[in-house]
Each structure stands twice: as structure tokens, then as C-alpha cells.
Scaffold this active site. Structure first.
Site, PDB file in Angstrom:
ATOM      1  N   SER A   4       0.792  -1.230   0.000  1.00 44.59           N
ATOM      2  CA  SER A   4       0.000   0.000   0.000  1.00 44.59           C
ATOM      3  C   SER A   4       0.823   1.278   0.000  1.00 44.59           C
ATOM      4  CB  SER A   4      -0.943   0.008   1.203  1.00 44.59           C
ATOM      5  OG  SER A   4      -0.215  -0.069   2.419  1.00 44.59           O
ATOM      6  N   HIS A  13      -6.156  -3.591  -0.452  1.00 46.72           N
ATOM      7  CA  HIS A  13      -6.057  -2.520  -1.446  1.00 46.72           C
ATOM      8  C   HIS A  13      -6.317  -3.038  -2.862  1.00 46.72           C
ATOM      9  CE1 HIS A  13      -4.699   0.903   1.008  1.00 46.72           C
ATOM     10  NE2 HIS A  13      -4.176  -0.034   1.790  1.00 46.72           N
ATOM     11  N   LYS A  49     -12.426  -0.123   2.743  1.00 54.55           N
ATOM     12  CA  LYS A  49     -11.792   0.635   1.663  1.00 54.55           C
ATOM     13  C   LYS A  49     -12.758   0.710   0.484  1.00 54.55           C
ATOM     14  CE  LYS A  49      -7.028  -0.009   3.187  1.00 54.55           C
ATOM     15  NZ  LYS A  49      -7.334  -0.451   4.550  1.00 54.55           N
TER      16      LYS A  49
END
Length: 395
Positions: free
Chosen positions: A184, A212, A241
Site C-alpha cells: 500500500s 487494497h 476501503k
């Protein structure tokens, strides 16, 4: 409390401040989105994990509201005592189908999922081989496990094979390779085709943290394994996320693995169940992701345009294809100064520096969002050009 104890803490805080490493939080007074309100100003947001722009999506908000009347506000219990509603199992099974796994188990966050994964599955006679740039939650989870630990240099397949050979020669019963799907801080993708090939050769299990990637990497947003067309054994991930930005994490994998984690994963056994509103919005987020081809197309169009614009201006970027696009600056104080200048220009970013990244590798990590328009990106590029010159990053 001892005055000497407090004075020692105060000294540490002053040292952090003097090194330019002190982290400050700005108060957002609007929903999370491509634009946010901070200090009475509308600013373009380039540093959230809100990849698909779902954090303020009306359908998720409505799903959360609609959950409260029939299901209540909170569970006030852990899962195995009296904290499991039908919708918790529905979300777990829905995640498993989406990720093509036997089953899934929910946690309060992916930090907890990674923290609870290793100890129940591996013992002193086993080995874990971890990428050097893995997320802190993987590192902490491995520390709680009694398996022998090995670390290989980031995405270095020669080093990984050397560690696999070493673990086998040392007589490891089971070996697990642990890696982020996307690193990330850099936006690099793990080399999953090579990793899975080595795992097969050395009879190792592959665990991937796909926080991610879930929702936007791969043909239908199923993550980095789908992006590369490979299968991995265990996936961890988050609802926090791309899947709406709320709280919640999960582990998905083979049925026996999930069943044992349900019996022995400490963060699962000793943490409250997810609130019904989060569970219902999670179900809705998966539906939106499955229908989200246009959102994913917008996201990657924005990422390509943004990367090209920064390169044209002359900024130093890390190479990649992911919507994480770090602008490399080197020193923490410079990253802080440039983030402050950008805020004055109407762009919200954060400086990243030690201990989040190594010393001397401070950066501004920009992240693309499907909800950003071309006008937003042009305005942000103008701001980067001005801030770059003001801080001396650009000539």
C-alpha cells in the site's frame, strides 16, 4: 501517575515533532468523498482508500438505515455468545461466493483478521515466510504465532525460494507464504503467479492480504488473484476501503480453515460482532461492486491520467498500474510542507514518513477515486505544480 513517566513521554513527543514526524489530524465536516469539507472549505480529496467512491453512496446509506429498525443498533456481544444474526452469516457466505472460496469469517477490521489468522493455524513445528514490505497487521499477527519466521526481500522470488528451501531443509511441517496483494505504500502488486508456482513446488500455503485490491482489481473486482488469473489459499480483506469505507474485515478460505478460526481466532472470540448497519451496507456494497464495471473503468482512467499529468510536471513517481500513485519527496519535513501548501491550494493529501515508510523515503501518497472528474484532476495538477515550485521540488 509518575511525573517522571509523563516527562519521558513529553520528551518523546518533542523529539517526534523536531524530526518532522508528528502526525496531525484535520477535522472533516462532510461525508467522505472525492470532495470533502475541512475547516469550512471544499477540497479535493486525493488520499482516501475510497477507490470506487462508495463511501457516501446513497444505496449504502439507505441499507445501513434500513437495517436498524428490524435488526437494532449493535450486538453487545461476541459472536459465539449471542452476537450472530442471520445477516452476519449471509454476509460471510456472500463474501465467500464473491471471492470463490468455501467460506468466510468476519472480524471488526482486517487488522484483527490478520492478527487472528496465524496463531490458530500454525505451531512451533511450522514456518511462515513473509514479504519484507507486508502490512503491520501481518507482522503483528505473525509475532503472536509460534511458527518459525522467515522474511524475504520485497517481491524477490530468488530470496523467497531460498527461504522456502531453508524452511523445508529445517524440517518444517507446514509452510505459509504471507504477502500483501498490493503493497500500500508503493502501489506495487505482489508477484502472485511466481509466488503460487513456488508454493506448489514447495507444498506451501499462500495467504494474501487483499485490502487494497478487493472491489476493483481483477475483471469483476475480485482482487489480485483474479487480476493475475491465479488461485491462492487464504484471502484477508476489508469492508473499510473500496467496499464502502466502513469498518469490518474478513478471512476467506477453505472450510476447515474457517471452521478452526471460528473456534480459536482470538480477535473473533473476544470482540463484539459487527453492527447490523455495517453488515447490511456490506451486502449492498458487494452488489454495487459486482455491477461496477463503469466505476472500475473510471478509476483506472483517472489513475492513468493522473500519473501522466504528474510525470509531465516533473515529479518523481514510483512505477505501477495501481490507483495508488506515490509522489516521492525524500524528507519528512518536505512532505509535510508540500501537503500543507497543497491544502492551501484546495487539495487534501497527507505526507507519509517514518515509521510508516523508511527514513529518507517520505512521500505524498495520492490515491485515485472513481468519483473524481477530469476537471478535479486538472485543478489538482495545477495545485501540485504550484506547491512543487513553492517547496522547491520542481524548478
Amino acid at each position: 501517575m509518575s511525573q517522571a513517566f509523563l516527562e519521558n513521554i513529553s520528551t518523546t513527543l518533542k523529539e517526534i515533532e523536531a524530526e518532522g514526524l508528528y502526525k496531525r489530524e484535520r477535522l472533516i465536516t462532510s461525508p467522505q468523498g472525492g470532495h470533502i469539507a475541512v475547516g469550512g472549505r471544499d477540497v479535493i480529496n486525493l488520499c482516501a482508500n475510497n477507490y470506487l467512491g462508495l463511501a457516501d453512496h446513497p444505496a449504502l446509506i439507505e441499507a445501513a438505515k434500513n437495517a436498524m429498525d428490524p435488526k437494532g443498533f449493535g450486538m453487545a456481544s461476541v459472536r459465539f455468545i449471542c452476537g450472530t444474526q442471520d445477516i452476519h452469516r449471509e454476509l460471510e457466505q456472500r463474501l465467500a461466493r464473491f471471492l470463490a472460496k468455501d467460506d468466510a469469517i468476519l472480524f471488526a477490521a482486517c487488522f484483527d483478521a490478520n492478527g487472528g489468522l496465524f496463531e490458530p493455524l500454525l505451531g512451533p513445528e511450522d514456518a511462515i515466510i513473509s514479504d519484507a514490505l507486508n502490512h503491520a497487521s501481518i507482522i503483528d499477527g505473525i509475532r503472536l504465532c509460534k511458527a518459525k519466521r522467515y522474511r524475504y526481500q520485497n517481491s524477490d522470488m530468488t530470496d523467497l525460494e531460498a527461504k522456502l528451501r531453508e524452511a523445508r531443509e529445517a524440517g518444517a511441517r507446514h509452510i505459509m507464504i504471507a504477502t500483501d496483494g498490493v503493497f500500500s505504500m508503493d502501489g506495487y502488486l505482489a508477484k502472485l503467479p511466481e509466488i503460487t508456482a513456488l508454493a506448489k513446488q514447495y507444498e506451501a500455503v499462500v495467504m494474501v492480504d487483499d485490502c487494497h485490491a478487493t472491489g476493483f482489481m481483477g475483471p469483476k473486482g475480485e482482487g489480485t488473484p483474479a487480476h493475475f488469473g491465479v488461485d491462492v489459499d487464504i484471502l484477508t480483506g476489508t469492508l473499510g476501503k473500496a467496499l464502502g469505507g466502513g469498518i469490518g474485515g474478513y478471512i476467506a478460505g477453505p472450510q476447515p480453515v474457517i471452521d478452526l478460526l471460528r473456534q480459536r481466532a482470538r480477535p473473533y472470540l473476544f470482540s463484539n460482532s459487527l453492527p447490523p448497519s455495517i453488515v447490511m451496507s456490506g451486502l449492498e456494497a458487494i452488489r454495487l461492486v459486482e455491477e461496477g464495471d463503469e466505476l472500475r473503468r473510471n478509476l483506472f482512467d483517472n489513475a492513468r491520467y493522473w500519473r501522466a499529468g504528474l510525470e509531465t510536471l516533473g515529479f518523481t513517481l514510483l512505477p505501477g498500474e495501481h490507483p495508488i500513485i506515490p509522489v516521492m519527496l525524500g524528507e519528512a519535513k518536505l512532505a509535510q510542507a508540500m501537503a500543507a501548501d497543497l491544502f492551501e491550494e484546495g487539495v487534501y493529501v497527507s505526507g507519509f514518513f517514518f515509521p510508516v515508510v523508511p527514513r529518507g523515503k517520505a512521500r505524498i501518497r495520492t490515491q485515485m477515486n472513481a468519483a473524481l472528474t477530469r476537471a478535479d484532476l486538472d485543478r489538482a495538477l495545477d495545485a501540485f505544480a504550484k506547491a512543487g515550485k513553492t517547496t522547491g521540488v520542481l524548478s
